[in-house]
Every structure is written in structure tokens, then in C-alpha cells.
Design an enzyme around this catalytic site. Sequence first.
Site, mmCIF file in Angstrom:
data_model
loop_
_atom_site.group_PDB
_atom_site.id
_atom_site.type_symbol
_atom_site.label_atom_id
_atom_site.label_comp_id
_atom_site.label_asym_id
_atom_site.label_seq_id
_atom_site.Cartn_x
_atom_site.Cartn_y
_atom_site.Cartn_z
ATOM 1 N N GLY A 1 0.818 -1.215 0.000
ATOM 2 C CA GLY A 1 0.000 0.000 0.000
ATOM 3 C C GLY A 1 0.846 1.258 0.000
ATOM 4 O O GLY A 1 0.420 2.322 -0.453
ATOM 5 N N GLY B 1 5.812 -0.304 -1.750
ATOM 6 C CA GLY B 1 6.946 -1.228 -1.648
ATOM 7 C C GLY B 1 6.618 -2.607 -2.177
ATOM 8 O O GLY B 1 5.516 -2.856 -2.674
ATOM 9 N N ASN C 1 8.167 -23.343 8.269
ATOM 10 C CA ASN C 1 8.631 -23.571 9.638
ATOM 11 C C ASN C 1 10.158 -23.665 9.612
ATOM 12 O O ASN C 1 10.714 -24.627 9.081
ATOM 13 C CB ASN C 1 8.002 -24.867 10.161
ATOM 14 C CG ASN C 1 8.487 -25.230 11.544
ATOM 15 O OD1 ASN C 1 9.360 -24.576 12.112
ATOM 16 N ND2 ASN C 1 7.921 -26.286 12.100
ATOM 17 N N ASN D 1 15.646 -14.023 12.005
ATOM 18 C CA ASN D 1 14.960 -13.371 13.121
ATOM 19 C C ASN D 1 14.066 -14.310 13.930
ATOM 20 O O ASN D 1 13.863 -14.093 15.127
ATOM 21 C CB ASN D 1 14.118 -12.210 12.575
ATOM 22 C CG ASN D 1 13.119 -11.701 13.597
ATOM 23 O OD1 ASN D 1 13.469 -10.967 14.515
ATOM 24 N ND2 ASN D 1 11.848 -12.097 13.454
ATOM 25 N N SER E 1 20.538 -11.852 21.208
ATOM 26 C CA SER E 1 19.849 -11.294 22.373
ATOM 27 C C SER E 1 20.884 -10.886 23.415
ATOM 28 O O SER E 1 21.974 -11.473 23.491
ATOM 29 C CB SER E 1 18.911 -12.342 22.975
ATOM 30 O OG SER E 1 18.457 -11.929 24.257
ATOM 31 N N TYR F 1 17.581 -20.830 25.800
ATOM 32 C CA TYR F 1 17.540 -19.606 24.980
ATOM 33 C C TYR F 1 18.920 -18.959 24.909
ATOM 34 O O TYR F 1 19.374 -18.550 23.834
ATOM 35 C CB TYR F 1 16.510 -18.656 25.594
ATOM 36 C CG TYR F 1 16.233 -17.403 24.807
ATOM 37 C CD1 TYR F 1 15.419 -17.437 23.670
ATOM 38 C CD2 TYR F 1 16.760 -16.177 25.192
ATOM 39 C CE1 TYR F 1 15.145 -16.280 22.952
ATOM 40 C CE2 TYR F 1 16.488 -15.017 24.493
ATOM 41 C CZ TYR F 1 15.675 -15.071 23.364
ATOM 42 O OH TYR F 1 15.419 -13.922 22.666
ATOM 43 N N LYS G 1 21.196 -18.236 21.627
ATOM 44 C CA LYS G 1 21.563 -16.871 21.221
ATOM 45 C C LYS G 1 23.066 -16.643 21.298
ATOM 46 O O LYS G 1 23.639 -15.894 20.502
ATOM 47 C CB LYS G 1 20.807 -15.853 22.084
ATOM 48 C CG LYS G 1 19.283 -15.882 21.877
ATOM 49 C CD LYS G 1 18.912 -15.572 20.441
ATOM 50 C CE LYS G 1 17.414 -15.505 20.212
ATOM 51 N NZ LYS G 1 17.055 -15.163 18.825
HETATM 52 P P1 NAP Z 1 7.605 -12.563 18.790
HETATM 53 O O1 NAP Z 1 6.824 -11.310 18.739
HETATM 54 O O2 NAP Z 1 7.211 -13.647 19.714
HETATM 55 O O3 NAP Z 1 7.737 -13.125 17.303
HETATM 56 C C1 NAP Z 1 8.415 -14.327 17.049
HETATM 57 C C2 NAP Z 1 8.473 -14.515 15.559
HETATM 58 O O4 NAP Z 1 9.201 -15.729 15.296
HETATM 59 C C3 NAP Z 1 7.094 -14.651 14.941
HETATM 60 O O5 NAP Z 1 7.046 -13.916 13.744
HETATM 61 C C4 NAP Z 1 7.010 -16.142 14.655
HETATM 62 O O6 NAP Z 1 6.248 -16.450 13.499
HETATM 63 C C5 NAP Z 1 8.451 -16.488 14.382
HETATM 64 N N1 NAP Z 1 8.665 -17.908 14.554
HETATM 65 C C6 NAP Z 1 8.647 -18.616 15.695
HETATM 66 N N2 NAP Z 1 8.831 -19.915 15.453
HETATM 67 C C7 NAP Z 1 8.949 -20.033 14.099
HETATM 68 C C8 NAP Z 1 9.150 -21.113 13.217
HETATM 69 N N3 NAP Z 1 9.262 -22.381 13.668
HETATM 70 N N4 NAP Z 1 9.250 -20.862 11.891
HETATM 71 C C9 NAP Z 1 9.138 -19.596 11.414
HETATM 72 N N5 NAP Z 1 8.932 -18.538 12.198
HETATM 73 C C10 NAP Z 1 8.835 -18.750 13.533
HETATM 74 O O7 NAP Z 1 9.115 -12.247 19.196
HETATM 75 P P2 NAP Z 1 10.042 -10.992 18.886
HETATM 76 O O8 NAP Z 1 10.244 -10.289 20.148
HETATM 77 O O9 NAP Z 1 9.596 -10.253 17.688
HETATM 78 O O10 NAP Z 1 11.397 -11.785 18.586
HETATM 79 C C11 NAP Z 1 12.051 -11.740 17.316
HETATM 80 C C12 NAP Z 1 13.500 -12.165 17.534
HETATM 81 O O11 NAP Z 1 14.109 -11.237 18.440
HETATM 82 C C13 NAP Z 1 13.635 -13.532 18.195
HETATM 83 O O12 NAP Z 1 14.728 -14.218 17.646
HETATM 84 C C14 NAP Z 1 13.902 -13.198 19.640
HETATM 85 O O13 NAP Z 1 14.596 -14.217 20.311
HETATM 86 C C15 NAP Z 1 14.723 -11.942 19.491
HETATM 87 N N6 NAP Z 1 14.750 -11.098 20.688
HETATM 88 C C16 NAP Z 1 13.613 -10.554 21.204
HETATM 89 C C17 NAP Z 1 13.702 -9.765 22.344
HETATM 90 C C18 NAP Z 1 12.512 -9.117 22.974
HETATM 91 O O14 NAP Z 1 12.658 -8.549 24.071
HETATM 92 N N7 NAP Z 1 11.335 -9.134 22.355
HETATM 93 C C19 NAP Z 1 14.946 -9.546 22.944
HETATM 94 C C20 NAP Z 1 16.074 -10.122 22.392
HETATM 95 C C21 NAP Z 1 15.970 -10.896 21.251
HETATM 96 P P3 NAP Z 1 4.730 -17.033 13.559
HETATM 97 O O15 NAP Z 1 3.970 -16.153 14.497
HETATM 98 O O16 NAP Z 1 4.287 -16.941 12.151
HETATM 99 O O17 NAP Z 1 4.816 -18.451 14.038
#
Ligand code: NAP
Length: 288
Positions: free
Chosen positions: A93, A96, A104, A131, A183, A196, A200
Site C-alpha cells: 500500500g 513497496g 517452519n 529473526n 539477544s 535460549y 543466542k
Molecule cells: P515474537 O513477537 O514472539 O515473534 C516471534 C516470531 O518468530 C514470529 O514472527 C514467529 O512467526 C516467528 N517464529 C517462531 N517460530 C517459528 C518457526 N518455527 N518458523 C518460522 N517462524 C517462527 O518475538 P520478537 O520479540 O519479535 O522476537 C524476534 C526475535 O528477536 C527472536 O529471535 C527473539 O529471540 C529476538 N529477541 C527478542 C527480544 C525481545 O525482548 N522481544 C529480545 C532479544 C531478542 P509465527 O507467528 O508466524 O509463528
Amino acid sequence: MGSGHARVDDIYGTWSGPIKQLCLTFGGAPVQSFTKRNIMSAILENKVCLVTGAGRGIGRAIAIALAQAGGHVAINYNRSEAEANAVKTFIEGAGGKATLYQGNVSDSFNIRGVVEKISGDLGPIAVLINNAGITRDKSFLKMTKEQWDEVIDVNLSSTFDVTQAALPGMLDAGWGRIVNISSIVGLKGNFGQTNYSASKGGLISFTKSLAIETARKGVTVNAVAPGFIETDMTRDIPQKVIDYVNSLTPAGRMGTAEEVASAVAFLASPAASYITGQVISVNGGLYM
Ligand code: NAP
């Protein structure tokens, strides 16, 4: 950690941060909106960018930031189809390019096939953002082998598969960017997160070793280590814990997904050509 619900105002709320940051970073003219014209002159010039887990949270913000920078974003999702569709709709929209790919990342055969399909459909992947990630927290003696394996498979082993499938195209092109989302917990550890933190921390070591292998071939490999970021992953942390963490954080607050995406978009850009094997912390100063 729930699947979350994409709201249009959530997505529009991500708008000004990354593009403003990119304009400042790369000296471009400030833009107030994301238009076709901005895209045409943008820094990633239709480069194919794969973001795993891009339907929600940090992945969604990264997908939008890379699209704003001109990339054609392959949005990978596993379960969050509606949310991923909302990201695609938003990017398109705004002028892009984005295409959806369900897959998975912990299913080696499946995700390698998805990466090959992306390259076949859109062209070789130039920018890869590993990610996708999950948590399955338990203190060590209570942790099951299943919880250990699940986290290692999704967070770490997936990076082996996706990167091995995407890297040959980057090497052939003599240009590529890989950013692994690690992380703060991979740097300093955390109670209840041996699985975890191992995943990481492993991503950081993986990043450094692969960076050495690819540096002379035009492919940089870096990691971004977010601190506490407001997404579904941190949604269920009790408020008193959040308050405590914020009190320890020099910035005094949690970060946003867009603040992580800005760092990722910079590392993905041509401007970051001499940065490789690095870990960029986006944590408000919580760990230095
Ligand atoms: P989130 O909101 O829980 O989102 C997780 C994402 O990972 C979702 O898009 C999910 O896709 C995807 N995912 C999980 N399992 C999957 C699989 N088997 N195949 C494909 N996709 C999968 O978490 P977030 O905070 O955005 O985290 C994103 C990254 O940042 C992660 O690696 C996390 O460890 C890292 N991180 C987060 C934080 C934080 O404070 N939030 C801090 C440090 C690092 P679906 O929903 O489609 O399954």
C-alpha cells in the site's frame, strides 16, 4: 508467548522511526511518507531480502524497514498468516514490494525448499535476516529435553539451514548481508533461559566464524542483540519485573521493535560494508 494480533494502527505506528533513521544515517533527503518515488531511489534497490518470522514483532518492523529502504521483502511466517498478510498489505500500500512465504524454520527440509522457492520466484537473496525465535523458559533442572531441543532448533539450527540455502546466491553475486537476531541473553545469560541463552550465544559464535569465511567475498555477517523489547515475546513478563529491568536500564524503558529494525537496516545497507563479525547491542545501555 501468544500469536498476537496485527492492528493497522500498530503497523502505521512503526512508520516514521526506521525511515527517519535511514535518512539521517545515509544523508538522504528527509521524507515524510513512503512513496514509489522514495523506493526508486532507495538504498537497497530492489534487492531480495528474506526476513524469517516477519509477521509479528521485531521481524515485522525489520520487514517494513527493509521495504522502506527499497528491498523486495520475502516475508516468512509460520503460524501468523493474517499478521503476515497485514505486513504485506501495508508495504504494498505504501509502494513497496513484499511476498509471503509460509515455512517452519525448524523443519530443515521444508525451510530449505522455501529459500529455494524465494530465489526462484524473486531472484537470489541478497539480504538475510535470521529473526525467527521462541522462548521455552524453565530453570535448568526442570527443563525438559523437548524444551531444550525446540529452542535450539528454532533459534539456532534454523540459521544453519536458512543461511546455507541462501549464501551461495550471495557468493555468486559477490555481495550479501546476513544479520542474525541474537539477544542480550546470549551475551550475559539469564535465569531460566539456559536453552535460549545457549541458542543466542551460539548465534554470536556462528556469526563470527561465518564472517571470517565470507569477508573476502563481499558478504558481511553480523548479529544484533536486543535487550528488552516490547513485543509478544515480552508481553507476559510481570509489570514488577519490567519496572525492575527498566530501573536497571540507563534509558529507563523497554525498546521498540523499530529501534531494533533501524540497526538491522543499517547493517543490511551498502553503508555497512566494512562492518562484519560484530554484535550490535540495542538495549538502552542495560548491558555494555
Ligand atoms: P515474537 O513477537 O514472539 O515473534 C516471534 C516470531 O518468530 C514470529 O514472527 C514467529 O512467526 C516467528 N517464529 C517462531 N517460530 C517459528 C518457526 N518455527 N518458523 C518460522 N517462524 C517462527 O518475538 P520478537 O520479540 O519479535 O522476537 C524476534 C526475535 O528477536 C527472536 O529471535 C527473539 O529471540 C529476538 N529477541 C527478542 C527480544 C525481545 O525482548 N522481544 C529480545 C532479544 C531478542 P509465527 O507467528 O508466524 O509463528
